[in-house]
Design a protein around this motif. Structure first.
Motif, PDB file in Angstrom:
ATOM      1  N   LEU A  60      -1.781  25.453 -16.814  1.00 39.36           N
ATOM      2  CA  LEU A  60      -0.540  25.509 -17.589  1.00 39.36           C
ATOM      3  C   LEU A  60       0.683  25.607 -16.675  1.00 39.36           C
ATOM      4  CD1 LEU A  60      -1.613  27.918 -20.486  1.00 39.36           C
ATOM      5  CD2 LEU A  60      -1.158  25.457 -20.633  1.00 39.36           C
ATOM      6  N   ILE A  61       0.551  26.398 -15.609  1.00 41.15           N
ATOM      7  CA  ILE A  61       1.655  26.506 -14.655  1.00 41.15           C
ATOM      8  C   ILE A  61       1.931  25.152 -14.008  1.00 41.15           C
ATOM      9  CG2 ILE A  61       2.349  27.503 -12.438  1.00 41.15           C
ATOM     10  CD1 ILE A  61       0.925  30.081 -13.265  1.00 41.15           C
ATOM     11  N   GLU A  62       0.850  24.478 -13.589  1.00 45.17           N
ATOM     12  CA  GLU A  62       1.008  23.187 -12.927  1.00 45.17           C
ATOM     13  C   GLU A  62       1.645  22.151 -13.856  1.00 45.17           C
ATOM     14  OE1 GLU A  62       0.082  22.213  -9.706  1.00 45.17           O
ATOM     15  OE2 GLU A  62      -0.187  24.327  -9.311  1.00 45.17           O
ATOM     16  N   LYS A  63       1.331  22.220 -15.151  1.00 42.74           N
ATOM     17  CA  LYS A  63       1.852  21.238 -16.097  1.00 42.74           C
ATOM     18  C   LYS A  63       3.311  21.473 -16.444  1.00 42.74           C
ATOM     19  CE  LYS A  63      -2.434  20.042 -18.546  1.00 42.74           C
ATOM     20  NZ  LYS A  63      -3.179  20.178 -19.823  1.00 42.74           N
ATOM     21  N   ASN A  64       3.751  22.722 -16.392  1.00 41.13           N
ATOM     22  CA  ASN A  64       5.060  23.058 -16.941  1.00 41.13           C
ATOM     23  C   ASN A  64       6.119  23.434 -15.922  1.00 41.13           C
ATOM     24  OD1 ASN A  64       4.668  23.106 -20.036  1.00 41.13           O
ATOM     25  ND2 ASN A  64       2.883  24.198 -19.267  1.00 41.13           N
TER      26      ASN A  64
END
Length: 243
Positions: free
Chosen positions: A78-82
């Protein structure tokens, strides 16, 4: 507690240490960058496989291991996507420090939180040697990260002193989250197994999603592979020394 603070501090400040070469060199060849990144990947895989996951299984069993591992992967995903990434390939095109540069710095602050929590959870474990081993592995990952961040900032026309201060502050965020992780796990012992598995999942995600692809994208797959194996073996030796 003193050992946890010292280990977390050294691991966090490895980010700053990674930026030191910029005082002497302006660029790092793709070959050596790939070799260093692969070496870091080997260290993190070894720490996860031979340190964090077995200890999580020993302290909590298969269910906490599974839940924690999946949480670590999902949260990092989620961190990598956002959040934005540092575009290493196109850093030469950067000419000014703009809102996107600020967003990247904030993203790195957020990215360092799970790494710090991983260190804190490891020091709270019953296995007194696990904390130093994880601190070493996280520190090894922080060094190239600090170098890349410093290059990014300097290419964004931030002077070297300010660049080093920003790198230092990102490391401090990791230290703060490590302290939070340590105290949380110390007071709620049942979280330790989940926390160790979370750390393993986060590391494995970083390795497979970021480090291995980045180390195999410039034609230096063979030396990078050997570097990965060397990093893995070194961490195995370290685990025998500490764990």
């Amino acid at each position: 507690m003193e050992a946890a603070l010292l280990g977390s501090f050294i691991s966090a400040m490895a980010t700053v240490l990674g930026a030191v070469p910029l005082l002497f060199v302006k660029t790092l060849s793709e070959k050596w960058k790939d070799i260093l990144i692969a070496f870091t990947a080997g260290i993190m895989v070894s720490a996860s496989t031979f340190g964090l996951m077995p200890q999580s299984l020993q302290e909590g069993g298969i269910i906490p291991l599974t839940i924690g591992l999946l949480l670590g992967i999902i949260i990092l995903d989620l961190i990598e996507k956002n959040i934005p990434h540092i575009d290493v390939e196109n850093q030469s095109k950067i000419r000014s420090f703009d809102s996107k540069s600020l967003l990247v710095i904030v993203a790195l602050f957020i990215h360092n939180i799970p790494e710090g929590l991983s260190t804190g959870f490891s020091y709270a474990s019953q296995n007194v040697g696990l904390g130093p081993m994880v601190a070493i592995s996280i520190g090894a990952q922080n060094m190239p990260e600090g170098l890349i961040l410093a290059v990014f900032l300097i290419n964004s026309r931030v002077d070297k002193f300010k660049a080093f201060m920003i790198v230092f502050l990102t490391g401090m965020m990791e230290l703060i989250s490590a302290v939070i992780g340590y105290f949380t796990a110390s007071y709620i012992a049942s979280l330790i197994s989940y926390g160790l598995a979370f750390a393993a999942g986060a590391m494995m995600f970083i390795v497979y999603k970021e480090l291995i692809p980045e180390s195999h994208g410039h034609g230096y797959e063979r030396p990078s592979t050997y570097s990965f194996i060397i990093g893995l073996l070194i961490m195995v030796y370290i685990s025998y020394a500490f764990v």
